[in-house]
Design an enzyme around this catalytic site. Sequence first.
Site, PDB file in Angstrom:
ATOM      1  N   ASP A  98      53.709  40.619  28.373  1.00  0.00           N
ATOM      2  CA  ASP A  98      54.271  41.074  29.647  1.00  0.00           C
ATOM      3  C   ASP A  98      53.891  40.232  30.857  1.00  0.00           C
ATOM      4  O   ASP A  98      53.912  40.719  31.983  1.00  0.00           O
ATOM      5  CB  ASP A  98      53.812  42.517  29.878  1.00  0.00           C
ATOM      6  CG  ASP A  98      52.298  42.652  29.729  1.00  0.00           C
ATOM      7  OD1 ASP A  98      51.604  41.634  29.871  1.00  0.00           O
ATOM      8  OD2 ASP A  98      51.823  43.773  29.466  1.00  0.00           O
ATOM      9  N   GLU A 120      54.396  42.043  20.564  1.00  0.00           N
ATOM     10  CA  GLU A 120      53.765  43.108  21.371  1.00  0.00           C
ATOM     11  C   GLU A 120      54.832  43.798  22.243  1.00  0.00           C
ATOM     12  O   GLU A 120      54.707  43.904  23.470  1.00  0.00           O
ATOM     13  CB  GLU A 120      52.602  42.593  22.222  1.00  0.00           C
ATOM     14  CG  GLU A 120      51.647  43.699  22.647  1.00  0.00           C
ATOM     15  CD  GLU A 120      50.457  43.207  23.469  1.00  0.00           C
ATOM     16  OE1 GLU A 120      50.557  43.131  24.708  1.00  0.00           O
ATOM     17  OE2 GLU A 120      49.410  42.910  22.854  1.00  0.00           O
ATOM     18  N   GLU A 134      53.476  43.681  35.220  1.00  0.00           N
ATOM     19  CA  GLU A 134      53.660  43.656  33.764  1.00  0.00           C
ATOM     20  C   GLU A 134      54.645  44.694  33.252  1.00  0.00           C
ATOM     21  O   GLU A 134      55.411  44.431  32.318  1.00  0.00           O
ATOM     22  CB  GLU A 134      52.302  43.837  33.063  1.00  0.00           C
ATOM     23  CG  GLU A 134      51.348  42.659  33.209  1.00  0.00           C
ATOM     24  CD  GLU A 134      50.551  42.659  34.501  1.00  0.00           C
ATOM     25  OE1 GLU A 134      50.723  43.604  35.320  1.00  0.00           O
ATOM     26  OE2 GLU A 134      49.779  41.716  34.733  1.00  0.00           O
ATOM     27  N   HIS A 210      40.491  42.307  36.353  1.00  0.00           N
ATOM     28  CA  HIS A 210      41.318  41.267  36.966  1.00  0.00           C
ATOM     29  C   HIS A 210      42.701  41.727  37.423  1.00  0.00           C
ATOM     30  O   HIS A 210      43.421  40.972  38.065  1.00  0.00           O
ATOM     31  CB  HIS A 210      41.545  40.120  35.979  1.00  0.00           C
ATOM     32  CG  HIS A 210      42.495  40.472  34.857  1.00  0.00           C
ATOM     33  ND1 HIS A 210      42.083  41.130  33.735  1.00  0.00           N
ATOM     34  CD2 HIS A 210      43.829  40.283  34.725  1.00  0.00           C
ATOM     35  CE1 HIS A 210      43.132  41.314  32.941  1.00  0.00           C
ATOM     36  NE2 HIS A 210      44.204  40.817  33.508  1.00  0.00           N
ATOM     37  N   ARG A 212      46.172  42.780  39.011  1.00  0.00           N
ATOM     38  CA  ARG A 212      46.717  42.650  40.364  1.00  0.00           C
ATOM     39  C   ARG A 212      46.796  43.989  41.092  1.00  0.00           C
ATOM     40  O   ARG A 212      46.551  44.064  42.298  1.00  0.00           O
ATOM     41  CB  ARG A 212      48.124  42.042  40.316  1.00  0.00           C
ATOM     42  CG  ARG A 212      48.143  40.557  40.513  1.00  0.00           C
ATOM     43  CD  ARG A 212      49.503  39.974  40.276  1.00  0.00           C
ATOM     44  NE  ARG A 212      49.360  38.635  39.730  1.00  0.00           N
ATOM     45  CZ  ARG A 212      49.455  37.523  40.440  1.00  0.00           C
ATOM     46  NH1 ARG A 212      49.713  37.577  41.717  1.00  0.00           N
ATOM     47  NH2 ARG A 212      49.294  36.346  39.878  1.00  0.00           N
ATOM     48  N   HIS A 243      36.782  36.534  35.810  1.00  0.00           N
ATOM     49  CA  HIS A 243      38.093  35.872  35.788  1.00  0.00           C
ATOM     50  C   HIS A 243      38.140  34.817  36.896  1.00  0.00           C
ATOM     51  O   HIS A 243      37.562  35.020  37.963  1.00  0.00           O
ATOM     52  CB  HIS A 243      39.156  36.952  36.011  1.00  0.00           C
ATOM     53  CG  HIS A 243      40.557  36.516  35.771  1.00  0.00           C
ATOM     54  ND1 HIS A 243      41.203  35.617  36.586  1.00  0.00           N
ATOM     55  CD2 HIS A 243      41.457  36.858  34.819  1.00  0.00           C
ATOM     56  CE1 HIS A 243      42.444  35.424  36.148  1.00  0.00           C
ATOM     57  NE2 HIS A 243      42.621  36.172  35.064  1.00  0.00           N
TER      58      HIS A 243
HETATM   59  C1  UD1 Z   1      47.834  36.897  34.452  1.00  0.00           C
HETATM   60  C2  UD1 Z   1      48.960  37.858  34.056  1.00  0.00           C
HETATM   61  C3  UD1 Z   1      48.373  39.188  33.597  1.00  0.00           C
HETATM   62  C4  UD1 Z   1      47.318  38.991  32.532  1.00  0.00           C
HETATM   63  C5  UD1 Z   1      46.286  37.984  33.002  1.00  0.00           C
HETATM   64  C6  UD1 Z   1      45.310  37.689  31.901  1.00  0.00           C
HETATM   65  C7  UD1 Z   1      51.028  37.663  35.350  1.00  0.00           C
HETATM   66  C8  UD1 Z   1      51.748  38.028  36.580  1.00  0.00           C
HETATM   67  N1  UD1 Z   1      49.785  38.127  35.239  1.00  0.00           N
HETATM   68  O1  UD1 Z   1      47.190  37.465  35.582  1.00  0.00           O
HETATM   69  O2  UD1 Z   1      49.411  39.993  33.076  1.00  0.00           O
HETATM   70  O3  UD1 Z   1      46.692  40.215  32.291  1.00  0.00           O
HETATM   71  O4  UD1 Z   1      46.941  36.758  33.377  1.00  0.00           O
HETATM   72  O5  UD1 Z   1      44.159  37.086  32.371  1.00  0.00           O
HETATM   73  O6  UD1 Z   1      51.561  36.976  34.522  1.00  0.00           O
HETATM   74  N2  UD1 Z   1      43.110  30.747  37.631  1.00  0.00           N
HETATM   75  C9  UD1 Z   1      42.442  29.547  37.471  1.00  0.00           C
HETATM   76  N3  UD1 Z   1      42.294  29.062  36.202  1.00  0.00           N
HETATM   77  C10 UD1 Z   1      42.766  29.684  35.102  1.00  0.00           C
HETATM   78  C11 UD1 Z   1      43.443  30.906  35.277  1.00  0.00           C
HETATM   79  C12 UD1 Z   1      43.623  31.404  36.548  1.00  0.00           C
HETATM   80  O7  UD1 Z   1      41.985  28.959  38.422  1.00  0.00           O
HETATM   81  O8  UD1 Z   1      42.584  29.180  33.979  1.00  0.00           O
HETATM   82  C13 UD1 Z   1      43.268  31.293  38.992  1.00  0.00           C
HETATM   83  C14 UD1 Z   1      44.338  30.585  39.815  1.00  0.00           C
HETATM   84  O9  UD1 Z   1      43.916  30.500  41.144  1.00  0.00           O
HETATM   85  C15 UD1 Z   1      45.519  31.529  39.704  1.00  0.00           C
HETATM   86  C16 UD1 Z   1      44.827  32.885  39.676  1.00  0.00           C
HETATM   87  O10 UD1 Z   1      43.674  32.674  38.886  1.00  0.00           O
HETATM   88  O11 UD1 Z   1      46.389  31.411  40.792  1.00  0.00           O
HETATM   89  C17 UD1 Z   1      45.650  34.018  39.101  1.00  0.00           C
HETATM   90  O12 UD1 Z   1      46.282  33.638  37.900  1.00  0.00           O
HETATM   91  P1  UD1 Z   1      47.692  34.307  37.481  1.00  0.00           P
HETATM   92  O13 UD1 Z   1      48.106  33.768  36.170  1.00  0.00           O
HETATM   93  O14 UD1 Z   1      48.627  34.198  38.612  1.00  0.00           O
HETATM   94  O15 UD1 Z   1      47.340  35.832  37.383  1.00  0.00           O
HETATM   95  P2  UD1 Z   1      46.261  36.607  36.544  1.00  0.00           P
HETATM   96  O16 UD1 Z   1      45.616  37.584  37.441  1.00  0.00           O
HETATM   97  O17 UD1 Z   1      45.415  35.673  35.777  1.00  0.00           O
HETATM   98  N1  UDP Z   2      38.497  37.189  26.943  1.00  0.00           N
HETATM   99  C1  UDP Z   2      37.818  36.005  26.717  1.00  0.00           C
HETATM  100  N2  UDP Z   2      36.880  35.600  27.606  1.00  0.00           N
HETATM  101  C2  UDP Z   2      36.600  36.305  28.724  1.00  0.00           C
HETATM  102  C3  UDP Z   2      37.305  37.504  28.965  1.00  0.00           C
HETATM  103  C4  UDP Z   2      38.268  37.915  28.069  1.00  0.00           C
HETATM  104  O1  UDP Z   2      38.031  35.360  25.698  1.00  0.00           O
HETATM  105  O2  UDP Z   2      35.728  35.872  29.483  1.00  0.00           O
HETATM  106  C5  UDP Z   2      39.512  37.634  25.973  1.00  0.00           C
HETATM  107  C6  UDP Z   2      39.394  39.045  25.481  1.00  0.00           C
HETATM  108  O3  UDP Z   2      38.512  39.158  24.396  1.00  0.00           O
HETATM  109  C7  UDP Z   2      40.828  39.358  25.103  1.00  0.00           C
HETATM  110  C8  UDP Z   2      41.631  38.619  26.153  1.00  0.00           C
HETATM  111  O4  UDP Z   2      40.764  37.582  26.628  1.00  0.00           O
HETATM  112  O5  UDP Z   2      41.153  38.821  23.839  1.00  0.00           O
HETATM  113  C9  UDP Z   2      42.024  39.533  27.257  1.00  0.00           C
HETATM  114  O6  UDP Z   2      42.460  38.784  28.332  1.00  0.00           O
HETATM  115  P1  UDP Z   2      42.568  39.366  29.795  1.00  0.00           P
HETATM  116  O7  UDP Z   2      41.639  40.489  29.968  1.00  0.00           O
HETATM  117  O8  UDP Z   2      42.439  38.190  30.720  1.00  0.00           O
HETATM  118  O9  UDP Z   2      44.082  39.840  29.883  1.00  0.00           O
HETATM  119  P2  UDP Z   2      44.861  41.176  29.464  1.00  0.00           P
HETATM  120  O10 UDP Z   2      44.549  41.474  28.040  1.00  0.00           O
HETATM  121  O11 UDP Z   2      44.427  42.254  30.396  1.00  0.00           O
HETATM  122  O12 UDP Z   2      46.290  40.825  29.702  1.00  0.00           O
END
Ligand code: UD1
Ligand code: UDP
Length: 383
Positions: A98, A120, A134, A210, A212, A243
């Site tokens: 999602d 999923e 999501e 983490h 939103r 995160h």
């Molecule tokens: C995204 C997904 C969310 C999922 C989550 C898992 C969307 C809208 N949201 O949210 O569904 O649960 O990933 O973690 O698709 N960033 C880094 N390095 C990284 C990753 C992220 O610097 O490797 C920072 C960046 O500044 C980025 C911010 O995190 O802009 C947010 O990342 P983003 O993918 O927009 O949203 P998540 O909150 O990670």
């Molecule tokens: N995870 C990881 N390292 C971390 C935090 C989470 O490998 O520091 C793994 C966790 O075990 C799970 C997945 O990342 O498999 C979940 O990701 P996240 O919580 O970012 O996203 P969501 O599942 O809420 O979309």
Amino acid sequence: MEKLRIMSVFGTRPEAIKMAPLVKELKSRPEIESLCCVTAQHRQMLDSVLEVFDLKPDWDLDIMTPRQTLSTITSKCLTGMDEAIEHLKPDMILVHGDTSTTFAGALSAFYHQIPVGHVEAGLRTYDKYSPFPEEMNRKLVSAIADLYFCPTINNKNNLLKEGYDKDLFITGNTVIDALKTTVRKDYHFSTEILNELPYDEKKICLVTCHRRENYGQPMKNIMKALRQIAEEHADTELVYPVHLSPVVQEAAHGELDGLANVHLIDPLPADEMHNLMARCYLVLTDSGGLQEEAPALGKPVLVLRRETERPEAVAAGTVKLAGVEQADIVSMANELLTNPDAYAAMAHAVNPYGDGNACRRIADAILWHFGRTQARPEDYPGA
Ligand code: UD1
Ligand code: UDP
């Protein structure tokens, strides 16, 4: 006969962890050319997963910029996918869950009239804005998809209620397939602090946060609750891999820096995370994936959200919704930290999310869809 070109598209950490075993399963099938296209919506957190599962993408859109907006992610994914599709010429595109990558990947497949398999599929809260974005992403992908891989019967029923009644498969969740490859009794952590934690003397609480929809006041409340728990329970150590989102980094460090029994650490590689979860006492999280993994490992979970699209483990008694108010979170954590009966009632392993064979079922269903096998896969019987 030509091989089927099946392209898995993913971009964030959880999608990568849950798609990695599927990409491998598809590779093992002689009828399939398994292709992998990453959007890199996450960069560092995605690359870490690719390394753990030894995956090499065939195409990398490399779209991440710091603090990216939903519109930027979606539009960059759409533009980048055009090129990936033209180059890799897939017969089917698989998307997961999602995220914005999921939605853009499915929409792009539709624009190119390529069938979509949704891994999923069928999770719902029925609240448009929670989880945000999501819930809407997965609904929109349901409208586009051709094959639906539902982790549980509850997910399938959600889709049936919405009128999707063709090509629904109950497969279990691929996260359980992944977990089976990472968790080991004799695991040695490469993150040194995790080897040094007093697992037997203290209650190790694993924390992540983490979402939103929790940005702002809810996240402030959660961080204050964590502080209170750490201060009131000297026999606990909170381990919190934060995160990389700057919003989350600021909220966590702003409230929790300087507490002796709170460890704010970098995001962990998936194998380290899974093995830490297997050894911890309790999980506090707003993550979707952790709500599926922790029950399989027998760890109680307090969900730092108002709702969940994963009611199966709540029904099984190993997950509780704690909400996003400081007092509620603290009182539910207190109960689990001080009342052994309450803890024991939640700490039993349940596997409503799968038996580790989800990827095999999904690969079989794809072959069945293309007429390469006569047998429709059996549904996952445990859900
Ligand atoms: C995204 C997904 C969310 C999922 C989550 C898992 C969307 C809208 N949201 O949210 O569904 O649960 O990933 O973690 O698709 N960033 C880094 N390095 C990284 C990753 C992220 O610097 O490797 C920072 C960046 O500044 C980025 C911010 O995190 O802009 C947010 O990342 P983003 O993918 O927009 O949203 P998540 O909150 O990670
Ligand atoms: N995870 C990881 N390292 C971390 C935090 C989470 O490998 O520091 C793994 C966790 O075990 C799970 C997945 O990342 O498999 C979940 O990701 P996240 O919580 O970012 O996203 P969501 O599942 O809420 O979309």
